[in-house]
Write a protein that holds these residues in place. Sequence first.
Motif, short mmCIF file in Angstrom:
data_model
loop_
_atom_site.label_atom_id
_atom_site.label_comp_id
_atom_site.label_asym_id
_atom_site.label_seq_id
_atom_site.Cartn_x
_atom_site.Cartn_y
_atom_site.Cartn_z
N ASN A 97 0.75 -1.56 0.04
CA ASN A 97 0.47 0.14 -0.57
C ASN A 97 0.58 1.11 0.09
OD1 ASN A 97 -2.17 -0.98 0.26
ND2 ASN A 97 -2.33 -1.29 2.77
N ASN A 98 2.06 1.54 0.48
CA ASN A 98 2.68 2.47 0.94
C ASN A 98 3.59 3.02 -0.62
OD1 ASN A 98 4.43 0.20 1.09
ND2 ASN A 98 5.98 1.62 2.28
N VAL A 99 3.30 2.16 -1.20
CA VAL A 99 4.70 2.97 -2.26
C VAL A 99 3.27 2.48 -3.97
CG1 VAL A 99 6.32 2.08 -1.89
CG2 VAL A 99 4.86 0.24 -3.54
N THR A 100 2.37 2.08 -3.32
CA THR A 100 1.70 2.05 -4.97
C THR A 100 1.11 3.49 -5.35
OG1 THR A 100 -0.92 2.65 -3.51
CG2 THR A 100 -0.46 0.04 -3.49
N ASP A 101 0.80 4.58 -5.35
CA ASP A 101 1.14 6.00 -6.05
C ASP A 101 2.58 6.55 -5.56
OD1 ASP A 101 -0.07 8.18 -7.41
OD2 ASP A 101 -1.12 8.42 -6.48
N SER A 102 4.07 6.56 -4.94
CA SER A 102 5.06 6.84 -4.97
C SER A 102 5.05 8.62 -5.78
CB SER A 102 6.17 6.32 -5.03
OG SER A 102 5.85 5.11 -3.75
N TYR A 103 5.00 8.30 -7.27
CA TYR A 103 4.84 9.04 -7.98
C TYR A 103 3.92 10.73 -7.03
CZ TYR A 103 8.29 6.36 -10.25
OH TYR A 103 9.15 5.46 -10.62
N LYS A 104 2.94 10.44 -7.00
CA LYS A 104 1.18 11.03 -6.70
C LYS A 104 1.13 11.40 -7.70
CE LYS A 104 3.54 11.06 -2.48
NZ LYS A 104 2.68 10.41 -1.19
N ARG A 105 0.39 10.90 -8.43
CA ARG A 105 -0.29 10.93 -10.20
C ARG A 105 -1.67 11.25 -10.33
NH1 ARG A 105 4.39 8.22 -13.11
NH2 ARG A 105 5.95 10.21 -13.42
N ARG A 106 -2.02 10.33 -8.81
CA ARG A 106 -3.59 10.27 -8.31
C ARG A 106 -4.11 11.65 -9.42
NH1 ARG A 106 -7.52 7.16 -6.38
NH2 ARG A 106 -5.79 5.69 -5.44
N ALA A 107 -4.36 12.66 -8.56
CA ALA A 107 -4.83 13.65 -9.29
C ALA A 107 -4.77 13.76 -10.79
CB ALA A 107 -4.64 14.80 -8.78
N VAL A 108 -3.80 13.24 -11.36
CA VAL A 108 -3.46 13.78 -12.78
C VAL A 108 -3.96 11.99 -13.33
CG1 VAL A 108 -1.96 12.82 -14.63
CG2 VAL A 108 -1.36 14.09 -13.35
N CYS A 109 -4.73 10.57 -12.76
CA CYS A 109 -5.27 9.94 -13.60
C CYS A 109 -6.58 10.50 -13.46
CB CYS A 109 -4.84 8.83 -12.46
SG CYS A 109 -3.72 8.30 -12.51
N GLU A 110 -7.38 11.08 -12.21
CA GLU A 110 -8.49 10.92 -12.03
C GLU A 110 -9.05 12.31 -13.36
OE1 GLU A 110 -8.93 12.06 -7.79
OE2 GLU A 110 -8.94 10.02 -7.16
N SER A 111 -8.16 13.47 -13.30
CA SER A 111 -8.20 13.86 -14.50
C SER A 111 -8.64 13.64 -15.70
CB SER A 111 -7.28 15.27 -14.67
OG SER A 111 -8.21 16.33 -15.49
N ALA A 112 -7.20 12.37 -15.93
CA ALA A 112 -7.73 12.20 -17.04
C ALA A 112 -8.60 10.89 -17.42
CB ALA A 112 -6.55 11.18 -17.55
N TYR A 113 -9.33 10.35 -16.27
CA TYR A 113 -10.09 9.86 -16.05
C TYR A 113 -12.15 10.13 -16.49
CZ TYR A 113 -14.87 7.93 -14.44
OH TYR A 113 -16.18 7.39 -14.39
N LYS A 114 -11.49 11.67 -16.24
CA LYS A 114 -12.97 13.14 -16.92
C LYS A 114 -12.89 12.93 -18.23
CE LYS A 114 -13.08 14.41 -11.70
NZ LYS A 114 -12.93 15.81 -11.42
N THR A 115 -11.70 12.94 -19.01
CA THR A 115 -11.98 13.35 -20.22
C THR A 115 -12.48 11.50 -20.53
OG1 THR A 115 -9.96 15.09 -19.55
CG2 THR A 115 -10.63 13.88 -22.05
N LEU A 116 -11.90 10.51 -20.21
CA LEU A 116 -12.06 9.68 -20.60
C LEU A 116 -13.54 9.18 -21.15
CD1 LEU A 116 -8.93 7.59 -19.98
CD2 LEU A 116 -9.01 8.81 -22.27
N GLU A 117 -13.65 8.68 -19.97
CA GLU A 117 -15.56 8.41 -19.51
C GLU A 117 -16.75 8.52 -20.50
OE1 GLU A 117 -17.86 9.41 -15.60
OE2 GLU A 117 -16.65 11.62 -15.73
N SER A 118 -16.15 9.52 -21.19
CA SER A 118 -17.54 10.31 -21.95
C SER A 118 -16.84 9.95 -24.03
CB SER A 118 -16.96 11.53 -22.33
OG SER A 118 -15.44 12.22 -22.85
N CYS A 119 -15.79 9.63 -24.00
CA CYS A 119 -14.91 9.34 -25.04
C CYS A 119 -15.34 7.27 -25.49
CB CYS A 119 -13.63 8.91 -24.77
SG CYS A 119 -12.93 10.44 -25.01
#
Length: 401
Positions: free
Chosen positions: A20-42
């Motif tokens: 668990n402590n290394v699943t998002d070491s690069y701190k990209r969750r916000a970027v992933c979630e933003s990408a998802y908001k676009t992809l869900e319409s595609c």
Amino acid sequence: MNHKKPAKNIKPELEIEKTNNVTDSYKRRAVCESAYKTLESCFYKEGSFTFSITGIWGSGKTTFINILKEQYSRNNSAKSIIIFEPWKSDTSDSIVKGFFAMLRDELSNYIPNISSTIDQYVELLLDEESGKPLKIIGKSLHSIFNEDKNPYELIKEILERTKHKTVVFIDDIDRLNAVEIKEVLRLIRNTANFPYIQFIVAYDKNYVCETLKNNGINTPDRYLEKFFNVEMSLPKSEERVLCNELLTRFQETINAIWGLEKDDLRITNMVYYRPNDPTNSIIDNNLVTQVLHTIRDVIRFHNSFYLLAKAYKDQSAEKEVCFQDLFFLELLRYRYLDVYTILCNRPFVLLSLDDNVFFMNDNYKSIIQNNLSSDEYTEVVTDILEYLFRNRGKDKAIYNQ
């Protein structure tokens, strides 16, 4: 006969990436979630939409995909989510069969009678005599099937009518050979180019391009552009992130093995060591980040160091070992095994001994160059060896507390 009960709840001493402590070491969750908001319409009635996530080995591609999976599952933006792992297939034909079997089983939960149509389509895709995929779609299937609508068109019609949204996640196509890579690309842009389907594909672009180029694709970058609507390239890991992840782990280990306080400056200076500046830096140009490029590297390197350090501890010999020396020797072994092997088995090829002190031979750089493929690697190896056998004055910052 007495049996010892197995110990319960023992914390693993070594680490894997999925803890668990290394699943998002690069701190990209916000970027992933933003990408998802676009992809869900595609999702498109005209055909599939393809999105690629590229980056070097260990750059966080799988983590990115896992966060996207989590978002699709949580928000129910697609009726079907398929996890396809083509590297588990033996041949390009089995990739085709395996994918359409998963698609058939998933869609049949929602769409009656689609299974037989997909099975029929797969039979036409694979030429039983040659065992090779046919050039498919459109007129070629009309001539084979000799009916108004071939199975491909029937599947398209059904999915367009039902608007059944499906997301297919494909990771690690860089584990495949060139023929298998081409088959996966053919799937996402040709044989499975159906309405309301998304393909989200993660791979090491450098590896895939090199593999394709070695197999007759002269411009692999341009070739790949034909298969993906959008590419998101994950950046190289920041030195700051890598050093911080490394420091956290080594503070724990050196405290446990050698008994130093976790905030001991010698640990920090070791991790942030810069060859040309003995005062070190927490900003950039650190030696370790020229060897360890990703969080995956950090985890693997720390695991190997921990095993050695624990062995010394178990033999009550840890006080006879300088942890900084062990650190840099392991750094050498991790990336430059040929030079490490020479140092272990034939040390006097690189070293001389004077008054019980090892120091570098005058010709050591030429020997290193002969064992490495790049001048850049030679410079890094030289920095490690010079730390170990030349820069040993106690005035060096790495030894200062």
